[in-house]
Design an enzyme around this catalytic site. Sequence first.
Site, short mmCIF file in Angstrom:
data_model
loop_
_atom_site.label_atom_id
_atom_site.label_comp_id
_atom_site.label_asym_id
_atom_site.label_seq_id
_atom_site.Cartn_x
_atom_site.Cartn_y
_atom_site.Cartn_z
N LYS A 55 2.21 52.29 -67.95
CA LYS A 55 3.01 51.40 -67.08
C LYS A 55 2.24 51.10 -65.79
O LYS A 55 2.10 49.94 -65.41
CB LYS A 55 4.36 52.05 -66.75
N ARG A 89 -5.49 62.34 -66.76
CA ARG A 89 -5.34 61.28 -65.76
C ARG A 89 -5.76 61.75 -64.37
O ARG A 89 -5.50 62.86 -63.96
CB ARG A 89 -3.89 60.82 -65.69
N ARG A 97 -2.08 64.51 -60.33
CA ARG A 97 -0.67 64.71 -59.95
C ARG A 97 -0.20 66.12 -60.28
O ARG A 97 -0.59 66.68 -61.31
CB ARG A 97 0.20 63.69 -60.69
N ARG A 141 15.83 54.29 -65.69
CA ARG A 141 15.52 55.31 -66.68
C ARG A 141 16.77 55.86 -67.35
O ARG A 141 16.66 56.76 -68.19
CB ARG A 141 14.80 56.48 -66.01
N ARG A 195 9.07 66.03 -69.74
CA ARG A 195 9.24 64.60 -69.41
C ARG A 195 9.47 63.79 -70.68
O ARG A 195 10.25 62.84 -70.69
CB ARG A 195 8.01 64.09 -68.65
P1 AP5 Z 1 -0.57 55.41 -66.58
O1 AP5 Z 1 -0.77 53.94 -66.49
O2 AP5 Z 1 -0.74 56.20 -65.34
O3 AP5 Z 1 0.82 55.74 -67.30
P2 AP5 Z 1 2.33 55.60 -66.80
O4 AP5 Z 1 3.11 55.02 -67.92
O5 AP5 Z 1 2.37 54.89 -65.48
O6 AP5 Z 1 2.65 57.14 -66.66
P3 AP5 Z 1 3.46 57.99 -65.59
O7 AP5 Z 1 3.11 59.43 -65.84
O8 AP5 Z 1 3.20 57.49 -64.19
O9 AP5 Z 1 4.89 57.76 -66.00
P4 AP5 Z 1 6.07 58.64 -65.68
O10 AP5 Z 1 7.12 57.72 -66.08
O11 AP5 Z 1 6.09 59.98 -66.31
O12 AP5 Z 1 5.88 59.00 -64.11
P5 AP5 Z 1 6.64 58.50 -62.80
O13 AP5 Z 1 5.71 58.61 -61.68
O14 AP5 Z 1 7.34 57.23 -63.04
O15 AP5 Z 1 -1.58 55.96 -67.71
C1 AP5 Z 1 -1.62 57.36 -68.02
C2 AP5 Z 1 -3.07 57.73 -68.44
O16 AP5 Z 1 -3.36 57.07 -69.67
C3 AP5 Z 1 -4.15 57.31 -67.44
O17 AP5 Z 1 -5.14 58.28 -67.40
C4 AP5 Z 1 -4.68 55.98 -68.01
O18 AP5 Z 1 -6.02 55.77 -67.65
C5 AP5 Z 1 -4.50 56.21 -69.51
N1 AP5 Z 1 -4.22 54.98 -70.26
C6 AP5 Z 1 -3.44 53.91 -69.86
N2 AP5 Z 1 -3.42 52.97 -70.83
C7 AP5 Z 1 -4.18 53.45 -71.86
C8 AP5 Z 1 -4.53 52.93 -73.16
N3 AP5 Z 1 -4.10 51.72 -73.58
N4 AP5 Z 1 -5.32 53.69 -73.95
C9 AP5 Z 1 -5.75 54.92 -73.54
N5 AP5 Z 1 -5.45 55.45 -72.32
C10 AP5 Z 1 -4.68 54.73 -71.49
O19 AP5 Z 1 7.78 59.62 -62.67
C11 AP5 Z 1 7.47 60.95 -62.31
C12 AP5 Z 1 8.77 61.74 -62.13
O20 AP5 Z 1 9.55 61.16 -61.08
C13 AP5 Z 1 9.69 61.75 -63.35
O21 AP5 Z 1 9.35 62.79 -64.26
C14 AP5 Z 1 11.06 62.01 -62.67
O22 AP5 Z 1 11.21 63.37 -62.30
C15 AP5 Z 1 10.94 61.19 -61.38
N6 AP5 Z 1 11.43 59.79 -61.54
C16 AP5 Z 1 10.70 58.65 -61.38
N7 AP5 Z 1 11.46 57.56 -61.58
C17 AP5 Z 1 12.70 58.02 -61.87
C18 AP5 Z 1 13.93 57.37 -62.20
N8 AP5 Z 1 14.02 56.02 -62.28
N9 AP5 Z 1 15.01 58.15 -62.48
C19 AP5 Z 1 14.94 59.50 -62.40
N10 AP5 Z 1 13.80 60.19 -62.10
C20 AP5 Z 1 12.68 59.44 -61.83
#
Ligand code: AP5
Length: 222
Positions: A22, A131, A165, A97, A176
């Site tokens: 994402k 990552r 992270r 979410r 997660r």
């Molecule tokens: P990346 O692009 O960083 O992936 P992402 O989908 O953004 O992953 P996140 O870990 O940021 O998502 P998340 O939803 O768990 O975390 P968030 O910060 O929102 O890519 C990941 C890796 O893969 C990188 O190394 C990249 O280079 C690689 N990659 C990308 N595309 C690729 C491809 N095509 N092929 C191969 N490799 C690839 O949330 C964190 C925490 O915050 C949650 O656990 C929760 O506790 C809280 N939180 C956040 N939002 C909410 C909400 N709305 N409600 C409740 N809790 C929330």
Amino acid sequence: MGTQVAINMASIVLFGPPGAGKGTQAALIMSETGLPQVSTGDMLRAALAEGSALGLEAKKYMDAGLLVPDSVIIGLIEERVKEDDASEGVLFDGFPRTIAQAEALSQIEEVDAVISIEVPDEKIVDRICGRYSCADCGAVYHDTFNPSAEQGICDSCTSTQLKRRADDNEETVRSRLEAYHSQTAPLALWYDERGKLIVVDGDRDISEVGNDILSGMAGFGD
Ligand code: AP5
């Protein structure tokens, strides 16, 4: 970079499991639409870095791989969309979410399209545990793609401030994923029933995924 397409949209949601790409694809969508990225994960991490009560409360959930309570997240979004740069719409990354968050969002902001990036669970752990990102420009990398990492240099801005992270470890990733399947995945059907869902196979090269996203959006953005 993908084919340039005329994309004129209000708000967009980027949806998918942790590590689906994402954040990676958000950069492309922002450059094509001009919409600002609104990542609830980034907002929570910023609140924690400031040492705010909200950030410290959220940390308990994030470290355990659990979702932060809906009331906290919805409050953050209500405030964020009042800011000037959000007046023409935003790119939501990692929000909503839960069904409750989606229902709240429908009262706050019109969503044109929801891009669901699908990646099998078995690929997720490797993606997340490899990552790292640049503390200065936010560029996201993976150990296996970016040889500069070994020298500790960001490919985008040449910063040496690369970081991982706190929640990017195998145990937390598995929690997660559980939270994703039980609480977030049902949203795909919710948005599909409303004619908003664009499904993209995220288990391919980053550029191929990006091209599919832009093609899918072009069909929605008229
Ligand atoms: P990346 O692009 O960083 O992936 P992402 O989908 O953004 O992953 P996140 O870990 O940021 O998502 P998340 O939803 O768990 O975390 P968030 O910060 O929102 O890519 C990941 C890796 O893969 C990188 O190394 C990249 O280079 C690689 N990659 C990308 N595309 C690729 C491809 N095509 N092929 C191969 N490799 C690839 O949330 C964190 C925490 O915050 C949650 O656990 C929760 O506790 C809280 N939180 C956040 N939002 C909410 C909400 N709305 N409600 C409740 N809790 C929330």
